[in-house]
Design an enzyme around this catalytic site. Structure first.
Site, PDB file in Angstrom:
ATOM      1  N   LYS A  19       1.220  -1.240  -0.108  1.00  0.00           N
ATOM      2  CA  LYS A  19       0.056  -0.039   0.086  1.00  0.00           C
ATOM      3  C   LYS A  19       0.685   1.210   0.138  1.00  0.00           C
ATOM      4  O   LYS A  19       1.395   1.533   1.118  1.00  0.00           O
ATOM      5  CB  LYS A  19      -0.936  -0.033   1.161  1.00  0.00           C
ATOM      6  N   GLU A  56       9.555   1.892  11.015  1.00  0.00           N
ATOM      7  CA  GLU A  56      10.754   2.999  10.912  1.00  0.00           C
ATOM      8  C   GLU A  56       9.752   4.238  11.005  1.00  0.00           C
ATOM      9  O   GLU A  56       9.071   4.467   9.966  1.00  0.00           O
ATOM     10  CB  GLU A  56      11.295   2.752   9.664  1.00  0.00           C
ATOM     11  N   CYS A  92      13.342  11.327   7.624  1.00  0.00           N
ATOM     12  CA  CYS A  92      13.321  10.948   9.124  1.00  0.00           C
ATOM     13  C   CYS A  92      14.493  11.130   9.744  1.00  0.00           C
ATOM     14  O   CYS A  92      14.521  11.210  10.756  1.00  0.00           O
ATOM     15  CB  CYS A  92      12.412   9.782   9.190  1.00  0.00           C
ATOM     16  N   GLU A 150       8.948  16.826  15.418  1.00  0.00           N
ATOM     17  CA  GLU A 150       9.383  16.665  14.169  1.00  0.00           C
ATOM     18  C   GLU A 150       8.784  17.403  13.111  1.00  0.00           C
ATOM     19  O   GLU A 150       7.601  17.305  12.865  1.00  0.00           O
ATOM     20  CB  GLU A 150       9.491  15.072  13.595  1.00  0.00           C
TER      21      GLU A 150
END
Length: 479
Positions: free
Chosen positions: A173, A248, A282, A382
């Site tokens: 997906k 992750e 990231c 973040e």
């Protein structure tokens, strides 16, 4: 570019959703124009894809490793033949500048596949244990692979490659925001000749198919890359059937700069790395921790580098940065820059508002904050954009304490000319990976994080093992 809805690939056929007529527009972030229309799958389509993978599993798992390696090597050849198409797809769908897309984003496809082939050839699949037993490895089963938009083909291939080569079957997906690269990759897999049902890809949203895929009783393993918030929900969905979950997730990576480093080079490198992929990585070093004695000088260097950064058209070659992926993401970044201002941080470059010279496209000003302490939101959250914060530290112990004071632990960086210190600090930083003095990670090295940055590891042999079950057989070597 055709605006016909993109089809999904289920059980060896390209299909539209069985019942849903919903679509989602994928937007080119540089032009703000529709670059693809995605036909959104629903529960029935997700179930059909999982059932196709389940039906294909026994036969595919029984094939030899050499047979599967040959199929993956054919996939590599096809990918390299269609390489330029992939570069264009990535730059179009998520705004990666051409040079980045060519040199890194698209290159990660064959790069990871080749590393996976190397890893499976070198690793021990069976080995002796005890007086008469063996340990063997077997494919875990049906896997759901959910991937993000920021490094679209990197995250697809570092999951699909190990799944294919270990004998798993799967449902991919991809992000509905970056569907073009996934569509092209699915065409490559089809051309390579994998048996029907081994690889399935469905387009959709988390709301339309996410819960179905991650809670489905016929799914054995989930590999997810994305936000920590979504990762937590996926883990909860998987818990009832005790699936393996590899994740992750987010990051807020610290970059420790000691006074004995080559300060000009270290700070410049840190700023440029933070802004790479327009800050949408990231593992970006978004917290620069600088020794107090050189802090003011480092701030001046960072501000100068940020102000010199160029933004430009992703389809053109050159050393410029592109837009961020969407209007919603642009707005989120703007909000967090304003939070930094409101918190009292010193804005030394960039700031709120559309970057100068652009009347369209989601271009964010490369931004630097000084006078930051680690309790500020901009030091803990973040941002996922071109926003760097500089935090002073007193000594080595203080630097390590600040670096580790984060809910995340994906990656970390250290800059010093004292290699004993570099090795010592690297071991003490609570992160899944550490770069010393700007070194890059190899495709064979494990990638993943501590704490809320996830669990499991990707890349090379470490990524392969996530898709394998371990079986011990006693008496196997008895005469």
């Amino acid at each position: 570019m055709s605006k016909s809805p993109l089809k999904s690939f289920i059980n060896g056929a390209w299909v539209l959703p069985a019942t849903s007529t919903a679509t989602v527009d994928a937007i080119n972030p540089a032009t703000e124009e529709v670059c693809a229309v995605v036909a959104v799958c629903g529960h029935d389509d997700a179930d059909r894809a999982v059932q196709a993978a389940r039906a294909a599993f026994d036969g595919y798992a029984a094939t030899t490793l050499e047979h599967r390696i040959a199929l993956v090597e054919k996939l590599i050849t096809i990918f390299e033949r269609r390489y330029d198409e992939m570069v264009t797809a990535i730059s179009t769908e998520m705004g990666a500048p051409y040079d980045l897309s060519y040199d890194a984003q698209a290159e990660s496809g064959p790069g990871h596949l080749k590393a996976t082939v190397k890893a499976v050839r070198e690793m021990a699949w069976d080995y002796d244990v005890g007086t008469d037993g063996i340990v063997t490895h077997e494919p875990i089963g049906v896997c759901v692979l959910i991937t993000p938009w920021n490094w679209p083909i990197n995250q697809i291939v570092c999951k699909v490659g190990p799944a294919l080569i270990t004998g798993c079957t799967m449902v991919l997906k991809p992000s509905e925001m970056a569907p073009l690269s996934a569509q092209l990759f699915a065409e490559m897999v089809e051309e390579a000749g994998f048996p029907k049902g081994v690889f399935n890809m469905i387009h959709g949203t988390g709301a339309s198919v996410g819960d179905t895929l991650t809670s489905h009783p016929e799914v054995d393993m989930i590999s997810f890359t994305g936000s920590t918030r979504a990762g937590i929900q996926i883990a909860k969905n998987a818990a009832d059937t005790v699936k393996r979950v590899a994740q992750e997730l987010g990051g807020k990576s610290a970059n420790i700069v000691f006074a004995d480093s080559d300060l000009e080079a270290a700070v410049t490198r840190g700023v440029l790395h933070c802004y790479g992929n327009t800050g949408q990585s990231c593992n970006a070093p978004t917290r620069m921790l600088v020794e107090q004695s050189v802090y003011d000088e480092a701030v001046a260097i960072a501000a100068r580098v940020a102000k010199a950064a160029q933004l430009g058209d992703p389809m053109k070659k050159g050393p410029h940065y592109g837009p961020v992926v969407s209007k919603a993401h642009y707005d989120k970044i703007q909000g967090l820059i304003q939070v930094g201002i409101d918190e009292g941080a010193q804005l030394v470059a960039g700031g709120t508002g559309r970057a100068e010279g652009f009347d369209r496209g989601y271009y964010v000003k490369p931004t630097v904050f000084a006078g930051v302490h680690n309790k500020m939101r901009i030091a803990q959250e973040e941002v996922f954009g071109p926003v760097l914060v500089l935090i002073p530290f007193i000594d080595e112990a203080d630097a390590i304490a600040i670096a580790n004071d984060s809910p995340y632990g994906l990656y970390a960086y250290v800059q010093t000319n004292d290699m004993d210190r570099a090795r010592r600090v690297a071991r003490l930083m609570r992160a899944g990976g550490v770069s010393i003095n700007g070194t890059s990670q190899d495709y064979m090295a494990p990638f993943g994080g501590y704490k809320q940055s996830g669990n499991g590891r990707e890349y090379g042999e470490f990524g392969v093992r996530d898709f394998l079950e371990i079986k011990s057989i006693s008496g196997f070597r008895t005469a």
